[in-house]
Design an enzyme around this catalytic site. Sequence first.
Site, PDB file in Angstrom:
ATOM      1  N   ASP A 128     -29.549 -25.142   6.535  1.00 11.65           N
ATOM      2  CA  ASP A 128     -28.980 -25.616   7.788  1.00 11.65           C
ATOM      3  C   ASP A 128     -27.826 -24.716   8.208  1.00 11.65           C
ATOM      4  O   ASP A 128     -27.146 -24.111   7.368  1.00 11.65           O
ATOM      5  CB  ASP A 128     -28.465 -27.052   7.637  1.00 11.65           C
ATOM      6  CG  ASP A 128     -29.583 -28.067   7.470  1.00 11.65           C
ATOM      7  OD1 ASP A 128     -30.740 -27.730   7.783  1.00 11.65           O
ATOM      8  OD2 ASP A 128     -29.287 -29.181   7.016  1.00 11.65           O
ATOM      9  N   ARG A 129     -27.584 -24.637   9.498  1.00 10.27           N
ATOM     10  CA  ARG A 129     -26.500 -23.803  10.029  1.00 10.27           C
ATOM     11  C   ARG A 129     -25.177 -24.063   9.301  1.00 10.27           C
ATOM     12  O   ARG A 129     -24.460 -23.136   8.925  1.00 10.27           O
ATOM     13  CB  ARG A 129     -26.313 -24.086  11.526  1.00 10.27           C
ATOM     14  CG  ARG A 129     -25.194 -23.252  12.161  1.00 10.27           C
ATOM     15  CD  ARG A 129     -24.652 -23.898  13.426  1.00 10.27           C
ATOM     16  NE  ARG A 129     -25.615 -23.839  14.512  1.00 10.27           N
ATOM     17  CZ  ARG A 129     -25.613 -22.910  15.473  1.00 10.27           C
ATOM     18  NH1 ARG A 129     -24.692 -21.957  15.466  1.00 10.27           N
ATOM     19  NH2 ARG A 129     -26.513 -22.925  16.434  1.00 10.27           N
TER      20      ARG A 129
END
Length: 294
Positions: free
Chosen positions: A131-132
Amino acid sequence: MTQMRKVLAVTEETTLLPFLLREVTGKSRNTVKGLLTRRQVMVDGTVVTRFDAPLLPGQQVTLLPPEAAGAAELPFPVLYQDRDLIAVDKPAGLLSMGNEKERTRTAYRMVSDYVKAREPGGRIFIVHRLDRDTSGVLVFAKNERMKRALQDHWEALVQKRGYVAAVEGDLPEPEGTVRSYLRETATHLVYSGPRGKEGREAVTHYRVLARGKGFSLVEVTIDTGRKNQIRVHMQDLGCPVAGDRQYGAQSDPMGRLALHAHVLRFTDPRSKKTLELKASLPLGFQKLFPGAEQ
């Protein structure tokens, strides 16, 4: 020195400087040593500057032209690299790969530029994602053959996906397992729901490593790689990941989501041996839990 990139094959066990002195003809010892200090020498795709770096038969030594040395340096660590793989420590806030809103500032683009600057025709391929807002170990393949070998058998090859999280409060038990069925709303919020056709089973194991300042440092391993799995399961336990407003956190002590992928262990499909990649604990975690790196 020639401006062309040159690739040399290692045929016997030796160390780097004697190898270069033997292979790079017509140049003085100081000129050859200068290649190392100017970061113009790579061994199996990784820049090496040590004169006594060991070499083994089958390895490749690449001499870079001056303009390529230092080109497209990465703003984050390379954890591992060989002819088929490259792994990096992705920082929080950086996409693994592009989406409809962001195409250029991604780990994929940065690592791609890094590889292309060092390997003629070099490419990278997505194997998995983070995930970012999660930092840590991120692996890319450097050819389609390795991409398929990993992606087609990822669940069978991966032995451990380990994370470290700083969560709010105290977990109900010092260690345990959370098992639920994850669903996703139309607005892409993931939540635990009843078993059913739309629910995907998720299994998370946790162990408390340290406590302090209203937070717990938790080692987390996952059996399933579902979207936002750890974040949802920590919320389910009443201890959301610090900095995770989306899943109930009331605090943000690090200015980021306090979730870090610190270890990825998998079976190398080429050798069938175990390859373990580790990313050091980020500074924010160390400040919140002094001594946690040890």
